[in-house]
Design a protein around this motif. Structure first.
Motif, PDB file in Angstrom:
ATOM      1  N   ALA A 103       0.841  -1.208   0.000  1.00 40.58           N
ATOM      2  CA  ALA A 103       0.000   0.000   0.000  1.00 40.58           C
ATOM      3  C   ALA A 103       0.873   1.254   0.000  1.00 40.58           C
ATOM      4  N   ARG A 104       1.909   1.278   0.809  1.00 44.46           N
ATOM      5  CA  ARG A 104       2.815   2.440   0.847  1.00 44.46           C
ATOM      6  C   ARG A 104       3.526   2.651  -0.480  1.00 44.46           C
ATOM      7  N   LEU A 105       3.808   1.551  -1.169  1.00 43.00           N
ATOM      8  CA  LEU A 105       4.468   1.646  -2.469  1.00 43.00           C
ATOM      9  C   LEU A 105       3.484   1.930  -3.603  1.00 43.00           C
ATOM     10  N   GLY A 106       2.195   1.917  -3.289  1.00 44.85           N
ATOM     11  CA  GLY A 106       1.182   2.167  -4.316  1.00 44.85           C
ATOM     12  C   GLY A 106       0.984   0.998  -5.263  1.00 44.85           C
ATOM     13  N   ILE A 107       1.341  -0.205  -4.826  1.00 45.19           N
ATOM     14  CA  ILE A 107       1.197  -1.395  -5.666  1.00 45.19           C
ATOM     15  C   ILE A 107      -0.139  -2.050  -5.356  1.00 45.19           C
ATOM     16  N   GLU A 108      -1.058  -1.983  -6.321  1.00 44.49           N
ATOM     17  CA  GLU A 108      -2.394  -2.545  -6.144  1.00 44.49           C
ATOM     18  C   GLU A 108      -2.645  -3.755  -7.025  1.00 44.49           C
ATOM     19  N   GLN A 109      -1.785  -3.939  -8.027  1.00 44.78           N
ATOM     20  CA  GLN A 109      -1.933  -5.084  -8.918  1.00 44.78           C
ATOM     21  C   GLN A 109      -0.594  -5.407  -9.553  1.00 44.78           C
ATOM     22  N   GLY A 110      -0.515  -6.589 -10.145  1.00 39.87           N
ATOM     23  CA  GLY A 110       0.706  -7.031 -10.794  1.00 39.87           C
ATOM     24  C   GLY A 110       1.336  -8.179 -10.037  1.00 39.87           C
ATOM     25  N   THR A 111       2.507  -8.568 -10.494  1.00 37.80           N
ATOM     26  CA  THR A 111       3.223  -9.690  -9.901  1.00 37.80           C
ATOM     27  C   THR A 111       4.401  -9.203  -9.078  1.00 37.80           C
ATOM     28  N   VAL A 112       4.506  -9.730  -7.868  1.00 37.56           N
ATOM     29  CA  VAL A 112       5.660  -9.510  -7.013  1.00 37.56           C
ATOM     30  C   VAL A 112       6.517 -10.761  -7.118  1.00 37.56           C
ATOM     31  N   ALA A 113       7.770 -10.595  -7.561  1.00 40.32           N
ATOM     32  CA  ALA A 113       8.680 -11.727  -7.745  1.00 40.32           C
ATOM     33  C   ALA A 113       9.583 -11.857  -6.524  1.00 40.32           C
ATOM     34  N   VAL A 114       9.544 -13.027  -5.895  1.00 43.81           N
ATOM     35  CA  VAL A 114      10.361 -13.310  -4.712  1.00 43.81           C
ATOM     36  C   VAL A 114      11.530 -14.187  -5.158  1.00 43.81           C
ATOM     37  N   THR A 115      12.777 -13.703  -4.906  1.00 45.70           N
ATOM     38  CA  THR A 115      13.949 -14.379  -5.452  1.00 45.70           C
ATOM     39  C   THR A 115      14.895 -14.955  -4.405  1.00 45.70           C
ATOM     40  N   GLY A 116      14.510 -14.949  -3.136  1.00 45.74           N
ATOM     41  CA  GLY A 116      15.328 -15.599  -2.106  1.00 45.74           C
ATOM     42  C   GLY A 116      16.100 -14.632  -1.252  1.00 45.74           C
ATOM     43  N   GLY A 117      16.874 -15.143  -0.378  1.00 47.76           N
ATOM     44  CA  GLY A 117      17.291 -16.450   0.022  1.00 47.76           C
ATOM     45  C   GLY A 117      16.279 -17.189   0.895  1.00 47.76           C
ATOM     46  N   THR A 118      16.837 -18.095   1.681  1.00 48.79           N
ATOM     47  CA  THR A 118      16.029 -19.037   2.440  1.00 48.79           C
ATOM     48  C   THR A 118      14.978 -18.345   3.304  1.00 48.79           C
ATOM     49  N   GLY A 119      15.383 -17.375   4.101  1.00 46.84           N
ATOM     50  CA  GLY A 119      14.441 -16.682   4.986  1.00 46.84           C
ATOM     51  C   GLY A 119      13.344 -15.977   4.218  1.00 46.84           C
ATOM     52  N   THR A 120      13.690 -15.410   3.087  1.00 46.03           N
ATOM     53  CA  THR A 120      12.703 -14.716   2.255  1.00 46.03           C
ATOM     54  C   THR A 120      11.736 -15.717   1.639  1.00 46.03           C
ATOM     55  N   PHE A 121      12.273 -16.820   1.099  1.00 39.56           N
ATOM     56  CA  PHE A 121      11.396 -17.854   0.555  1.00 39.56           C
ATOM     57  C   PHE A 121      10.455 -18.391   1.631  1.00 39.56           C
ATOM     58  N   ASP A 122      10.983 -18.630   2.832  1.00 37.27           N
ATOM     59  CA  ASP A 122      10.161 -19.124   3.942  1.00 37.27           C
ATOM     60  C   ASP A 122       9.052 -18.147   4.310  1.00 37.27           C
ATOM     61  N   LEU A 123       9.380 -16.874   4.394  1.00 39.68           N
ATOM     62  CA  LEU A 123       8.413 -15.849   4.795  1.00 39.68           C
ATOM     63  C   LEU A 123       7.202 -15.821   3.865  1.00 39.68           C
ATOM     64  N   PHE A 124       7.440 -15.970   2.574  1.00 39.19           N
ATOM     65  CA  PHE A 124       6.364 -15.860   1.592  1.00 39.19           C
ATOM     66  C   PHE A 124       5.659 -17.189   1.308  1.00 39.19           C
ATOM     67  N   LEU A 125       6.110 -18.271   1.921  1.00 37.02           N
ATOM     68  CA  LEU A 125       5.557 -19.591   1.634  1.00 37.02           C
ATOM     69  C   LEU A 125       4.031 -19.651   1.675  1.00 37.02           C
ATOM     70  N   PRO A 126       3.373 -19.060   2.668  1.00 37.23           N
ATOM     71  CA  PRO A 126       1.897 -19.152   2.668  1.00 37.23           C
ATOM     72  C   PRO A 126       1.228 -18.253   1.623  1.00 37.23           C
ATOM     73  N   LEU A 127       2.002 -17.381   0.975  1.00 30.86           N
ATOM     74  CA  LEU A 127       1.416 -16.399   0.064  1.00 30.86           C
ATOM     75  C   LEU A 127       1.596 -16.703  -1.417  1.00 30.86           C
ATOM     76  N   TYR A 128       2.467 -17.651  -1.751  1.00 39.05           N
ATOM     77  CA  TYR A 128       2.748 -17.890  -3.170  1.00 39.05           C
ATOM     78  C   TYR A 128       1.500 -18.292  -3.938  1.00 39.05           C
ATOM     79  N   ASP A 129       1.295 -17.616  -5.058  1.00 38.98           N
ATOM     80  CA  ASP A 129       0.299 -18.043  -6.040  1.00 38.98           C
ATOM     81  C   ASP A 129       0.964 -18.978  -7.041  1.00 38.98           C
ATOM     82  N   ARG A 130       2.276 -18.769  -7.218  1.00 36.06           N
ATOM     83  CA  ARG A 130       3.037 -19.551  -8.185  1.00 36.06           C
ATOM     84  C   ARG A 130       4.491 -19.576  -7.721  1.00 36.06           C
ATOM     85  N   PHE A 131       5.151 -20.694  -7.956  1.00 36.37           N
ATOM     86  CA  PHE A 131       6.577 -20.806  -7.658  1.00 36.37           C
ATOM     87  C   PHE A 131       7.231 -21.510  -8.833  1.00 36.37           C
TER      88      PHE A 131
END
Length: 182
Positions: A103-131
């Motif tokens: 919301a602060r970045l003004g991102i309301e649509q589109g794809t957010v690409a998560v590229t790692g590392g381990t802690g980052t991949f873990d954090l987003f695990l419940p949110l992935y629409d696609r991996f």
């Protein structure tokens, strides 16, 4: 839509060894883990993303001016601009949630690409629409750095509700699987 109230899709991207490692024990990416076909697909996905999310170490090792980045770090209390790059924001998930960051970045649509590392991949695990998972089938990295702390992505992703679709041999010895949330 994995983030309530938004049209944002969360998409992970990793290339791993056959034993599920994203890097060698020292954090480096061995040449055998790099693949030109995977790199082209990966770069095209990052070009299409509205935001790239990665950990601090990855950001420091692979500077990428020109792309909008969100860097996970404990060096900030919540959320602030990177003084060295106007397109990069520093984010401490303990201080502010991802929905508020978007919301602060003004991102309301589109794809957010998560590229790692381990802690980052873990954090987003419940949110992935696609991996998008690429596996170098003949490379093992004993004592390497795991993609997910809970185990090999082929075991972790189904546990998070994603299903394997569109498996393709993108290059000799490199299998790419699209994991999607049904």
């Amino acid at each position: 839509m994995s983030i309530p109230g938004s049209n944002v899709s969360i998409e992970g991207h990793a290339i791993v060894s056959v034993d599920g490692m994203i890097a060698a024990a020292d954090g480096s990416m061995p040449p055998a883990l790099r693949n030109e076909a995977d790199w082209r697909i990966f770069q095209a996905a990052l070009d299409a993303a509205v935001l790239v999310v990665l950990g601090r170490l990855g950001h420091e090792r692979h500077p990428n001016p020109g792309r909008r980045r969100l860097v996970l770090t404990r060096s900030v209390q919540a959320f602030e601009r990177d003084p060295g790059d106007s397109l990069t924001q520093l984010w401490n998930p303990a201080g502010i949630g991802i929905a508020d960051v978007l919301a602060r970045l003004g991102i309301e649509q589109g794809t957010v690409a998560v590229t790692g590392g381990t802690g980052t991949f873990d954090l987003f695990l419940p949110l992935y629409d696609r991996f998008v998972l690429s596996e170098v089938r003949e490379l093992e990295l004993p004592d390497g750095i795991a993609c997910f702390s809970k185990g090999h992505p082929r075991l972790v992703l189904p546990g998070a509700g994603l299903e394997a679709r569109d498996m393709e041999l993108i290059d000799r010895g490199v299998l790419q699987t699209q994991w999607v949330r049904p």
